[in-house]
Enzyme design. Structure first.
Site, PDB file in Angstrom:
ATOM      1  CD  GLU A 202     -28.073 -71.996  -2.293  1.00 22.32           C
ATOM      2  OE1 GLU A 202     -27.194 -71.677  -1.471  1.00 22.32           O
ATOM      3  OE2 GLU A 202     -28.710 -71.134  -2.945  1.00 22.32           O
ATOM      4  CD  GLU A 203     -30.107 -68.498  -4.201  1.00 28.19           C
ATOM      5  OE1 GLU A 203     -29.867 -68.132  -3.040  1.00 28.19           O
ATOM      6  OE2 GLU A 203     -29.307 -68.335  -5.130  1.00 28.19           O
TER       7      GLU A 203
ATOM      8  CG  ASP B 229     -24.091 -71.639  -4.929  1.00 28.01           C
ATOM      9  OD1 ASP B 229     -24.401 -70.883  -5.872  1.00 28.01           O
ATOM     10  OD2 ASP B 229     -24.715 -71.677  -3.859  1.00 28.01           O
TER      11      ASP B 229
ATOM     12  CG  HIS C 287     -28.327 -73.433  -6.333  1.00 28.70           C
ATOM     13  ND1 HIS C 287     -29.213 -72.485  -6.779  1.00 28.70           N
ATOM     14  CD2 HIS C 287     -27.282 -72.749  -5.813  1.00 28.70           C
ATOM     15  CE1 HIS C 287     -28.724 -71.284  -6.526  1.00 28.70           C
ATOM     16  NE2 HIS C 287     -27.546 -71.403  -5.953  1.00 28.70           N
TER      17      HIS C 287
ATOM     18  CG  HIS D  28     -28.957 -63.220  -3.943  1.00 28.66           C
ATOM     19  ND1 HIS D  28     -29.037 -63.495  -2.596  1.00 28.66           N
ATOM     20  CD2 HIS D  28     -28.553 -64.370  -4.528  1.00 28.66           C
ATOM     21  CE1 HIS D  28     -28.685 -64.749  -2.377  1.00 28.66           C
ATOM     22  NE2 HIS D  28     -28.378 -65.302  -3.551  1.00 28.66           N
TER      23      HIS D  28
END
Lengths: 429, 25
Positions: free
Chosen positions: A292-293, A320, A246, A391
């Site tokens: 995607e997130e 990923d 992504h 993240h």
């Protein structure tokens, strides 16, 4: 000797270091690429041009409506028993607090069962902190994605979660969460392991902990794009072997690891094959998923749009979960499908990438397609430290290693080529 | 997780496909 031709070209030859260099250029140019942002769209345009520059001509984009959550000012101050700043990251798409913030006492729960066993009176008007120990991502992440809904149902005014990671240097980890239907939408954020554990110790000593939480954000919808780059097959061009990653990232850090590495090894596959003039029987399709997130938004849109042609997906792959040293593949599919992939993986013993891990739901975006019965795999790699950076502001190029990226790109490309070229389709259940 | 037994795969795939895959190496 296709395997050796690809491995040599990428690990020792002209392509050596190329994946890292191109990823670094991309990350240094655009930085974070949140869903719905202008910078994400510019980064998509850049990737299209990068593929065109390699003489790849079959490039299409498909528009997708995506969430655009923009983080504003965020801070938490512990007011009692002493004044202390608490590091935090709001969870998208958290609602804002009132401008003056929310000031309330904290109640701590280790898990959802403890919350359920508490009375509404105990929770109403309080800030709920969940502090589960990280076990696996899948097991622990539910405390990020569902804590606001569960806490609000009991009358909480805000929810906090101990960051979903095994390790921290006071680094909060953001991520997505979902508000359930029919519950009050309360502000929600992740705090660091250190601060969560501090609050836990204080509360266990019957010390009252009072916080002021201030969080601001906006939410609307924008149009983004999935990007499809095809290297057409020579015999069965309608049949697809998909490699993917992504392109969007969270707004903190720079998305070098999540998922810049996966994006660039998937970009590299058709590029390497084109440069080596290797065209398999089936089409290699590289997909750069958008959004995607915030919840696999691009993947859901692709699955819906291409549902009638899904029989043509022979195999789908995604990276990923890091592009550290490749170890093999995490595979979902029928017994015969796993056997075929297992035989292919035997060809990669020399680079230590011959492990087949059985996994019902590998990957993130591709899980949407795999659950419809399509066989697929995620890149199995030495990613023990992946969630240290996940993240956070720490997701930068310093996480990536050029030699490991070369191994991943070579492995990814060679596996995709062989699956796309062998006589047999990958059989379904 | 549990890996497929070699003998199971040999009978499922057959010698021809196993040799074809090996030929890429």
């Amino acid at each position: 000797e296709v395997r050796d031709e690809i491995l040599n070209y990428v690990i020792n030859g002209e392509f050596k270091g190329k994946t890292f260099d191109e990823l670094a250029k991309f990350v240094d140019t655009f930085g974070a690429r949140p869903s719905g942002s202008e910078v994400l769209e510019k980064s998509i345009d850049y990737m299209i041009q990068l593929a065109r520059d390699e003489d790849l001509k079959d490039i299409t984009t498909e528009e997708v409506e995506v969430p655009h959550w923009v983080r504003g000012e965020e801070n938490i101050t512990m007011l009692e028993p002493r004044v202390k700043n608490i590091a935090l990251l709001g969870l998208g798409p958290s609602v804002s607090t009132p401008p003056e913030g929310i000031t309330a006492e904290v109640i701590v729960f280790n898990d959802f069962d403890e919350l359920e066993n508490a009375t509404n009176d105990e929770v109403t008007g309080k800030i709920v902190l969940f502090d589960p120990e990280f076990t696996t991502y899948g097991e622990t992440v539910v405390y990020r994605s569902q804590s606001a809904t569960k806490a609000a149902a009991k009358g909480a005014v805000a929810s906090l979660v101990r960051s979903i990671t095994q390790f921290s240097i006071n680094s909060p980890h953001t991520g997505s969460q979902v508000y359930g239907d029919d519950v009050n939408k309360i502000p929600t954020a992740a705090i660091t392991l250190e601060d969560a554990d501090l609050i836990r110790r204080l509360v266990d000593r019957d010390v009252k902990v009072k916080l002021n939480i201030r969080m601001q954000s906006t939410l609307d919808t924008k149009t983004s794009r999935n990007t499809l780059v095809d290297l057409k097959g020579t015999v069965l061009p309608e049949k697809l072997v998909i490699v993917s990653g992504h392109i969007d990232s969270w707004d903190v850090g720079q998305g070098a690891m999540d998922d810049g590495g996966g994006l660039f090894v998937s970009w590299a596959a058709p590029v390497i094959l084109k440069r080596l003039n290797l065209r398999p029987k089936r089409t290699i399709r590289s997909i750069f998923w958008t959004a995607e997130e915030p919840g696999l938004v691009g993947a859901y849109a692709y699955e819906k749009k291409h549902r009638n042609e899904s029989d043509n997906i022979n195999f789908i792959m995604e990276s990923d979960e890091g592009t550290f040293a490749p170890l093999g593949l995490a595979v979902s599919g029928s017994q015969k499908a796993r056997c075929i992939i297992g035989e292919i993986l035997k060809l990669f013993e020399s680079i230590g990438a011959s492990e087949l891990v059985e996994d019902d739901s590998p990957g993130s975006d591709i899980a949407v397609i795999i659950k419809t019965g399509v066989p697929g795999a995620g890149l199995h790699n030495a990613n023990e430290k992946y969630f240290w950076f996940h993240h956070t502001e720490g997701d930068t190029m310093n996480v990536e290693d050029p030699d490991e990226l070369d191994l991943c790109a070579a492995f990814w490309t060679a596996v995709a080529y062989i699956i796309a070229d062998i006589s047999d389709d990958i059989p379904r259940e | 997780r549990v890996l497929s037994k070699e003998s199971v795969c040999q009978s499922l795939l057959g010698e021809e496909l196993i040799h074809e895959i090996a030929s890429y190496g």
